[in-house]
Design an enzyme around this catalytic site. Structure first.
Site, mmCIF file in Angstrom:
data_model
loop_
_atom_site.group_PDB
_atom_site.id
_atom_site.type_symbol
_atom_site.label_atom_id
_atom_site.label_comp_id
_atom_site.label_asym_id
_atom_site.label_seq_id
_atom_site.Cartn_x
_atom_site.Cartn_y
_atom_site.Cartn_z
ATOM 1 N N ASP A 1 -0.995 1.036 -3.980
ATOM 2 C CA ASP A 1 -1.895 0.025 -4.938
ATOM 3 C C ASP A 1 -3.399 0.839 -5.129
ATOM 4 O OD1 ASP A 1 -2.793 0.384 -1.892
ATOM 5 O OD2 ASP A 1 -3.591 -1.813 -2.147
ATOM 6 N N ASP B 1 -5.885 2.033 -3.612
ATOM 7 C CA ASP B 1 -7.236 1.869 -2.876
ATOM 8 C C ASP B 1 -7.431 3.046 -2.036
ATOM 9 O OD1 ASP B 1 -5.476 1.487 -0.777
ATOM 10 O OD2 ASP B 1 -6.118 -0.354 -0.084
ATOM 11 N N SER C 1 0.950 -1.276 0.157
ATOM 12 C CA SER C 1 -0.005 -0.015 -0.063
ATOM 13 C C SER C 1 0.834 1.158 0.060
ATOM 14 C CB SER C 1 -0.825 -0.115 1.077
ATOM 15 O OG SER C 1 -1.811 0.835 1.017
ATOM 16 N N ASP D 1 -2.597 6.047 -3.453
ATOM 17 C CA ASP D 1 -1.213 5.546 -2.729
ATOM 18 C C ASP D 1 -0.933 4.307 -3.712
ATOM 19 O OD1 ASP D 1 -3.435 3.818 -2.432
ATOM 20 O OD2 ASP D 1 -2.905 3.050 -0.530
#
Length: 448
Positions: free
Chosen positions: A241, A243, A99, A239
């Protein structure tokens, strides 16, 4: 919280406390677990970290050795894996990402067949297998050995799905995107371009080591500067990834997850689409959000910190929007996990339909100053329940009244007590937060 799996998967520094051996065993277990009655089909995505390839190959080796067929999405976002799992009937999905963490960290996020975070009971079994507490699992033989399939088509279908969501085109809207040199680099610009926006992109040249480095949703100052310099209408930062989404308005000011939930939630209420007239937040959402919701007649629920808990509450009660201050926003009609690109599309919908700049849509929310102190202690439970500490907390609650609040909680991953105070001024926040920290010092609870 398990030994290896936290609220957001198995995370650690690559080849230090998250190794290829761990990944191989995770794959071995999942291939066996989902292949008891049929040949398991499992889909994998990854972000742009250098170590993501290493973990992808290790997971594939474990999964195919246990007999599973593995479908590779390659570099993609966490929400795209969730979407593909639930729409293509996969047994489970795996996202390789840490992340918003620095590039040298990585993680293994596992999703169930509904595209939601894997049940804790399954993660506990994986941990037991990693630690040798279960019998060795059988290896697949001959034609039962699994195979890998290139499934970039799944990612393309997800892109098509995103493009289909907005009700209006984004023609002539000047949009800035900060892709954090991460997963969004493979998807975000093509979505906004297809919808007609004039798209300006920064930090979309990943090299394996620059993900999240002074960019993205955790370094919003980069996008703020970019929006001002280019005189853009709005900006969105993701960010690693993708999400999460943090926005920047037309004046170059940050619009965090609380403000995004307010703008979208209020608009959904006006359209009759705010299920149960409720927004789901975590206990860390700002007092200003709650006061604005009260004024608009919008109800809210508070969960523990973590989008996992927000999602559980939403699914159990049929709520339509929820999220975190950090930009994890879930729209249950469209997704079962936070989706940064989807969030930016939904925010664009409000801007276009209301014919107002984002700065005007957020103007009526007064965000309260917030102080957060992370205190390293010998024992979290002892510190939190200490009589002098609880007396200091109660005193702060009483004196703040309705003009502020104090929250004292244990960290889920570190030996820390987090003391958060919101009040009308920074000085008042600092005063009451420090009183609680001083009480811990007096009781010798702080680990120097």
């Amino acid at each position: 919280m398990g030994k290896y799996f936290g609220t957001d998967g198995f995370r650690g520094e690559a080849n230090v406390n998250l190794t290829v051996e761990h990944a191989f065993k995770v794959g071995r277990f999942l291939g066996w677990y989902f292949g008891k009655e049929h040949k398991a089909q499992i889909v994998i995505g990854k972000d742009t970290r250098r170590s993501s390839y290493m973990f992808e190959y290790s997971l594939v080796a474990g999964l195919t050795a246990s007999g599973a067929d593995v479908y590779l999405l390659h570099v993609t976002t966490t929400p795209s894996v969730s979407y593909v799992v639930r729409t293509e009937n996969f047994d489970c999905g795996i996202m390789i990402s840490a992340s918003h963490n620095p590039f040298y960290d990585n993680g293994i996020k596992i999703m169930n067949g509904n595209g939601q975070k894997m049940e804790a009971a399954v993660e506990e079994q994986i941990e037991k297998y990693i630690d040798g507490e279960l019998e060795e699992l059988p290896l697949a033989k001959r034609e039962d050995i699994g195979r890998t399939i290139d499934f970039s088509a799944g990612r393309n279908r997800y892109i098509g799905y995103l493009i289909s969501i907005p009700t209006r085109a984004f023609k002539n809207v000047r949009v800035g995107l900060d892709c954090s040199n991460g997963s969004a680099s493979a998807i975000a610009k093509s979505v906004f371009d297809a919808l007609g926006a004039k798209t300006y992109v920064i930090h979309n040249e990943p090299d394996g080591t620059n993900i999240n480095t002074n960019c993205g949703s955790t370094h919003i100052e980069e996008l703020k500067k970019f929006v001002k310099e280019k005189q853009l209408d709005v900006g969105f930062a993701y960010d690693g990834d993708a999400d999460r989404c943090i926005a920047v308005d037309d004046k170059g000011e940050e619009v965090n997850g609380d403000l995004i939930m307010y703008v979208c939630g209020k608009y959904m209420k006006e359209c009759g689409k705010l299920n149960n007239n409720t927004i789901v937040t975590t206990v860390m959402s700002n007092l200003g959000l709650y006061k604005a919701c009260d004024r608009e007649g919008i109800s809210y629920e508070k969960t523990a910190v973590g989008d996992k808990y927000v999602c559980e509450n939403m699914m159990a009660n049929g709520h339509s929007i929820g999220g975190e201050q950090s930009g994890h926003i879930i729209f249950s009609k469209h997704a079962t996990t936070g989706d940064g690109i989807l969030t930016s599309l939904k925010l664009m919908e409000v801007i276009i339909e209301k014919k107002l700049p984002l700065s005007a849509l957020t103007r009526e929310v007064k965000i309260y100053p917030q102080v957060l102190k992370n205190v390293r202690v010998y024992d979290k439970k002892t510190a939190r329940e200490n009589q002098k500490v609880t007396e200091a907390v109660h005193k702060a609650e009483t004196e703040l009244g309705e003009d502020g609040r104090i929250l004292v909680r244990e960290s889920g991953t570190e030996p820390l007590i987090r003391v958060m105070v919101e009040a009308p001024t920074d000085e008042v926040c600092e005063k009451y937060a420090q009183q609680v920290v001083d009480a811990m010092k007096e009781e010798n609870l702080i680990a120097e």
